[in-house]
Design a protein around this motif. Structure first.
Motif, PDB file in Angstrom:
ATOM      1  N   PHE A   5      99.745  -3.915  62.077  1.00 36.13           N
ATOM      2  CA  PHE A   5      99.296  -2.882  61.132  1.00 36.13           C
ATOM      3  C   PHE A   5      99.341  -3.433  59.711  1.00 36.13           C
ATOM      4  O   PHE A   5      98.410  -3.224  58.916  1.00 36.13           O
ATOM      5  CB  PHE A   5     100.173  -1.637  61.262  1.00 36.13           C
ATOM      6  CG  PHE A   5      99.716  -0.482  60.412  1.00 36.13           C
ATOM      7  CD1 PHE A   5      98.476   0.092  60.592  1.00 36.13           C
ATOM      8  CD2 PHE A   5     100.550   0.041  59.437  1.00 36.13           C
ATOM      9  CE1 PHE A   5      98.059   1.176  59.835  1.00 36.13           C
ATOM     10  CE2 PHE A   5     100.146   1.112  58.654  1.00 36.13           C
ATOM     11  CZ  PHE A   5      98.897   1.689  58.858  1.00 36.13           C
ATOM     12  N   ALA A   6     100.418  -4.135  59.375  1.00 34.84           N
ATOM     13  CA  ALA A   6     100.537  -4.724  58.032  1.00 34.84           C
ATOM     14  C   ALA A   6      99.430  -5.735  57.796  1.00 34.84           C
ATOM     15  O   ALA A   6      98.837  -5.790  56.705  1.00 34.84           O
ATOM     16  CB  ALA A   6     101.909  -5.384  57.875  1.00 34.84           C
TER      17      ALA A   6
ATOM     18  N   GLY B 247      95.876   5.418  59.228  1.00 30.90           N
ATOM     19  CA  GLY B 247      95.298   4.265  58.556  1.00 30.90           C
ATOM     20  C   GLY B 247      94.837   3.142  59.455  1.00 30.90           C
ATOM     21  O   GLY B 247      94.336   2.124  58.975  1.00 30.90           O
ATOM     22  N   TRP B 248      95.006   3.299  60.775  1.00 29.33           N
ATOM     23  CA  TRP B 248      94.500   2.276  61.694  1.00 29.33           C
ATOM     24  C   TRP B 248      92.975   2.357  61.744  1.00 29.33           C
ATOM     25  O   TRP B 248      92.417   3.453  61.874  1.00 29.33           O
ATOM     26  CB  TRP B 248      95.053   2.497  63.100  1.00 29.33           C
ATOM     27  CG  TRP B 248      96.464   2.081  63.310  1.00 29.33           C
ATOM     28  CD1 TRP B 248      97.584   2.841  63.112  1.00 29.33           C
ATOM     29  CD2 TRP B 248      96.926   0.803  63.779  1.00 29.33           C
ATOM     30  NE1 TRP B 248      98.714   2.119  63.428  1.00 29.33           N
ATOM     31  CE2 TRP B 248      98.340   0.870  63.832  1.00 29.33           C
ATOM     32  CE3 TRP B 248      96.292  -0.378  64.152  1.00 29.33           C
ATOM     33  CZ2 TRP B 248      99.123  -0.201  64.247  1.00 29.33           C
ATOM     34  CZ3 TRP B 248      97.062  -1.448  64.571  1.00 29.33           C
ATOM     35  CH2 TRP B 248      98.466  -1.356  64.618  1.00 29.33           C
TER      36      TRP B 248
ATOM     37  N   ARG C 163      93.945  -6.947  55.068  1.00 31.09           N
ATOM     38  CA  ARG C 163      92.621  -7.560  55.103  1.00 31.09           C
ATOM     39  C   ARG C 163      91.756  -7.024  53.967  1.00 31.09           C
ATOM     40  O   ARG C 163      91.807  -5.825  53.633  1.00 31.09           O
ATOM     41  CB  ARG C 163      91.929  -7.259  56.435  1.00 31.09           C
ATOM     42  CG  ARG C 163      92.556  -7.925  57.635  1.00 31.09           C
ATOM     43  CD  ARG C 163      91.883  -7.442  58.899  1.00 31.09           C
ATOM     44  NE  ARG C 163      92.569  -7.931  60.102  1.00 31.09           N
ATOM     45  CZ  ARG C 163      92.341  -7.461  61.324  1.00 31.09           C
ATOM     46  NH1 ARG C 163      91.453  -6.494  61.506  1.00 31.09           N
ATOM     47  NH2 ARG C 163      93.000  -7.948  62.362  1.00 31.09           N
TER      48      ARG C 163
ATOM     49  N   ARG D 134      96.077  -3.901  57.294  1.00 30.42           N
ATOM     50  CA  ARG D 134      96.007  -3.258  55.978  1.00 30.42           C
ATOM     51  C   ARG D 134      95.814  -4.268  54.860  1.00 30.42           C
ATOM     52  O   ARG D 134      95.299  -3.935  53.801  1.00 30.42           O
ATOM     53  CB  ARG D 134      97.292  -2.459  55.743  1.00 30.42           C
ATOM     54  CG  ARG D 134      97.565  -1.378  56.765  1.00 30.42           C
ATOM     55  CD  ARG D 134      96.792  -0.118  56.487  1.00 30.42           C
ATOM     56  NE  ARG D 134      97.385   0.605  55.365  1.00 30.42           N
ATOM     57  CZ  ARG D 134      96.992   1.812  54.975  1.00 30.42           C
ATOM     58  NH1 ARG D 134      96.007   2.418  55.618  1.00 30.42           N
ATOM     59  NH2 ARG D 134      97.556   2.414  53.959  1.00 30.42           N
TER      60      ARG D 134
END
Length: 212
Positions: free
Chosen positions: A204-205, A128-129, A210, A208
């Motif tokens: 990462f949080a 998911g990056w 955004r 995600r």
């Protein structure tokens, strides 16, 4: 037909001998003349398999990178995969410390280096990056791992207590560091790796969260 007295020369045999030479005597010892002598062949015969010294050095570096485990990609957790990969990468560099300066000067066309990049980048993107972020994360971890292998923190402190007396009062225990070099370097690596991964969890949080 009688068997040849020496094993047939091959690229794999040349690279293995070159890596053994660098491991034993350092990068500066690597030369086609020295390698030919170690292999018991004539210098020109090497050029049938490796055209230049730069190509040979690239092959040696790539052989070390081929020792890095990539089986954790893809994995259910990008963090766990990065953590396992980073430790394997560090172990490969620790086994061949004399090669590390050449790894720090990347060149294109190293197959194992490309496989490594593909595995890490792909694992991050699949998790998911965003692609741009995955590139930055891969570069960050590479800087950290190779940088940690370039030297030793504890090795910079003489083991003579008199060196620190008076002039460096806060370093009154520094003379003990040299005797704990491996322990300190390993612990520093683990501390840094955990800190980086903790920070990447937060990033990462945020990524995600955004808006698309």
């Amino acid at each position: 037909m009688a068997r040849p007295r020496r094993p047939l020369l091959s690229r794999a045999r040349i690279v293995a001998a070159a890596l053994a030479l660098v491991d034993a005597d350092g990068l500066e010892a690597l030369s086609t003349r020295r390698l030919a002598a170690d292999l018991g062949v004539s210098g020109p015969s090497l050029y049938n398999h490796v055209a230049t010294k730069d190509e040979l050095l690239d092959a040696v570096v790539d052989a070390v990178l081929g020792e890095v485990d990539l089986s954790m990609f893809p994995g259910p957790s990008w963090r766990a995969s990065l953590e396992a990969w980073a430790r394997s990468y560090r172990a490969a560099l620790a086994a061949h410390p004399n090669v590390v300066p050449a790894i720090g000067q990347p060149r294109g066309g190293r197959p194992n280096a490309l496989r490594l990049a593909d595995a890490v980048f792909g694992g991050l993107v699949d998790a998911g990056w965003p692609r741009r972020e995955a590139t930055r994360v891969g570069a960050l971890l590479r800087y950290f791992i190779t940088g940690s292998a370039l030297g030793t923190f504890a090795g910079g402190f003489p083991d003579d207590a008199a060196v620190y007396a008076g002039a460096y009062p806060r370093l009154d225990q520094a003379h003990l560091l040299a005797g704990r070099q491996r322990e300190i370097d390993a612990a520093a690596f683990e501390t840094g790796l955990t800190a980086l991964l903790d920070g990447l969890e937060l990033r990462f949080a945020a990524v995600r969260a955004r808006p698309v």
